[in-house]
Motif scaffolding. Structure first.
Motif, PDB file in Angstrom:
ATOM      1  N   VAL A 128     -66.693  -4.983 -25.130  1.00 29.11           N
ATOM      2  CA  VAL A 128     -66.355  -6.118 -24.332  1.00 29.11           C
ATOM      3  C   VAL A 128     -65.874  -7.478 -25.604  1.00 29.11           C
ATOM      4  O   VAL A 128     -65.330  -7.909 -25.556  1.00 29.11           O
ATOM      5  N   HIS A 129     -66.409  -6.131 -27.075  1.00 34.39           N
ATOM      6  CA  HIS A 129     -66.146  -7.168 -28.063  1.00 34.39           C
ATOM      7  C   HIS A 129     -64.189  -6.983 -29.131  1.00 34.39           C
ATOM      8  O   HIS A 129     -63.974  -7.844 -29.711  1.00 34.39           O
ATOM      9  N   HIS A 130     -63.956  -6.140 -27.933  1.00 33.79           N
ATOM     10  CA  HIS A 130     -62.252  -5.654 -28.774  1.00 33.79           C
ATOM     11  C   HIS A 130     -61.321  -6.644 -28.312  1.00 33.79           C
ATOM     12  O   HIS A 130     -61.070  -6.725 -26.745  1.00 33.79           O
ATOM     13  N   PRO A 131     -60.343  -7.033 -29.236  1.00 36.03           N
ATOM     14  CA  PRO A 131     -59.506  -7.991 -28.831  1.00 36.03           C
ATOM     15  C   PRO A 131     -59.190  -7.563 -27.225  1.00 36.03           C
ATOM     16  O   PRO A 131     -58.045  -8.165 -26.825  1.00 36.03           O
ATOM     17  N   GLN A 287     -68.817  -6.182 -32.670  1.00 35.35           N
ATOM     18  CA  GLN A 287     -70.254  -5.771 -31.725  1.00 35.35           C
ATOM     19  C   GLN A 287     -71.020  -6.311 -33.065  1.00 35.35           C
ATOM     20  O   GLN A 287     -71.925  -7.548 -32.063  1.00 35.35           O
ATOM     21  N   VAL A 288     -71.303  -6.134 -34.004  1.00 39.96           N
ATOM     22  CA  VAL A 288     -72.560  -6.439 -34.985  1.00 39.96           C
ATOM     23  C   VAL A 288     -72.464  -8.018 -35.021  1.00 39.96           C
ATOM     24  O   VAL A 288     -73.513  -8.409 -35.470  1.00 39.96           O
ATOM     25  N   GLU A 289     -71.270  -8.507 -35.454  1.00 38.66           N
ATOM     26  CA  GLU A 289     -70.906  -9.336 -36.418  1.00 38.66           C
ATOM     27  C   GLU A 289     -71.063 -10.345 -34.944  1.00 38.66           C
ATOM     28  O   GLU A 289     -71.372 -11.930 -35.144  1.00 38.66           O
ATOM     29  N   ALA A 299     -75.491 -18.490 -30.107  1.00 36.35           N
ATOM     30  CA  ALA A 299     -74.520 -18.774 -29.494  1.00 36.35           C
ATOM     31  C   ALA A 299     -74.206 -17.143 -27.750  1.00 36.35           C
ATOM     32  O   ALA A 299     -75.132 -16.330 -28.373  1.00 36.35           O
ATOM     33  N   PRO A 300     -73.675 -18.002 -27.091  1.00 37.52           N
ATOM     34  CA  PRO A 300     -73.938 -16.936 -25.967  1.00 37.52           C
ATOM     35  C   PRO A 300     -73.504 -15.548 -26.305  1.00 37.52           C
ATOM     36  O   PRO A 300     -72.871 -14.665 -26.973  1.00 37.52           O
ATOM     37  N   TYR A 301     -73.982 -14.236 -26.437  1.00 41.32           N
ATOM     38  CA  TYR A 301     -73.645 -12.841 -26.239  1.00 41.32           C
ATOM     39  C   TYR A 301     -72.868 -12.407 -25.656  1.00 41.32           C
ATOM     40  O   TYR A 301     -72.854 -12.453 -23.741  1.00 41.32           O
TER      41      TYR A 301
END
Length: 326
Positions: A128-131, A287-289, A299-301
């Protein structure tokens, strides 16, 4: 300058060594500060790229360290909930590998503990963190393929020869669906913001009490879905979202730029095909960032425990449906 989040890793797993520990080390706002393992030989590859790494002889010692802010848990599946609880109780933020639990109701107490402590706890659902996924969701919701009619997802590999592989062992939470079904199911939920109304078909093949081939179908509100996950088939990754006016297809949805180049194919009216590529993004680092940003600012995760619970509930329903289909 903002204070970085200092990370500790519970266990020197292969996945932590190859992917997540390097990602923590490379991430902006993060410091790979500690590793818990009783085996110096397993610690050596981590120390090789992070010479300042503090090595703890056991997990409890790392959790007791006052200079560790967050813990990454790559332990076998059956240990995730136990050590996530222990880490939160020790005052650490928690990023735990998927699946975070083996049953959906196991996550309830973890959600309550997260809320009680005010700490961040999340499942390491990195896609979900990948563009490419963020862009695909925007395209879908923006109507690029019209009304969604069907989702087709495939994630397979073959580890039959690796008998001792943890995924082939029932006593540690092994099986294809816990390992990779979490991706095809969770990606469908992430893209559509929907839960299945019914699991309409669940055809599972078992070996040694773990699922090795799973062919599963579901009905959602307005669309159907079908997924194939297997630990006994030739490697393939593909997620296709089929609408009445076009198709969105991700050809390396889960291991982008490893299985294949990260890209989205947009098939539209008149056989027009547009391809968007994402050649340089590392979703583990992103993801880590994102996690560190949420820790520092509140901030919402992007992937909450509630969202992880939704996927696990779906997995539970698949296993229940499979019993009825026998």
């Amino acid at each position: 300058m903002e204070k970085p989040v200092r990370w500790g890793v519970l266990g020197a797993s292969k996945f932590a060594r190859q992917h997540m520990a390097p990602a923590i080390h490379a991430a902006d706002g993060a410091v790979l500060a500690g590793l818990a393992t009783s085996d110096p030989a397993k610690a050596a590859p981590f120390v090789a790229f992070q010479p300042d790494l503090q090595v703890f002889g056991d997990y409890e010692a790392l959790l007791a360290a006052s200079d560790i802010d967050a813990v990454y848990i790559p332990l076998p599946n059956h240990l995730h909930i136990e050590w996530a609880h222990k880490a939160l109780e020790a005052g650490k933020h928690v990023l735990c590998e998927k699946p975070i639990a083996l049953q959906a109701d196991e996550i309830d107490a973890l959600i309550a503990l997260r809320d009680k402590t005010g700490l961040l706890a999340a499942e390491a659902y990195m896609i979900v963190h990948h563009p490419q996924w963020q862009r695909a969701k925007h395209l879908l919701q923006d109507g690029a393929i019209g009304e969604l009619m069907h989702v087709e997802g495939v994630f397979t590999y073959n580890n039959a020869a690796d008998v001792g592989n943890i995924r082939n062992r029932p006593n540690v939470g092994g099986g294809g669906i816990p390992d990779i079904g979490v991706y095809t199911y969770g990606a469908t939920r992430f893209m559509t913001d929907q839960e299945p109304q019914a699991i309409t078909h669940a055809d599972l093949t078992w070996e040694n009490d773990v699922d090795v081939v799973a062919r599963v179908s579901a009905q959602f509100d307005g669309f159907t879905a079908h997924w194939v996950n297997s630990m006994r088939m030739h490697p393939l990754q593909d997620m296709t979202f089929h609408g009445d006016e076009g198709i969105l297809r991700l050809t390396a949805p889960f291991n982008p730029n490893v299985f294949d180049g990260a890209k989205i194919e947009i098939h539209q009216t008149g056989n027009a095909v547009r391809v968007e590529r994402f050649p340089s993004d590392n979703h583990y680092k992103l993801q880590v960032e994102s996690f560190c940003q949420s820790v520092r600012t509140g901030a919402p995760y992007a992937w909450t425990l509630e969202q992880a619970r939704g996927t696990q509930l779906m997995i539970d329903r698949v296993f229940e449906a499979a019993k009825k289909d026998i």
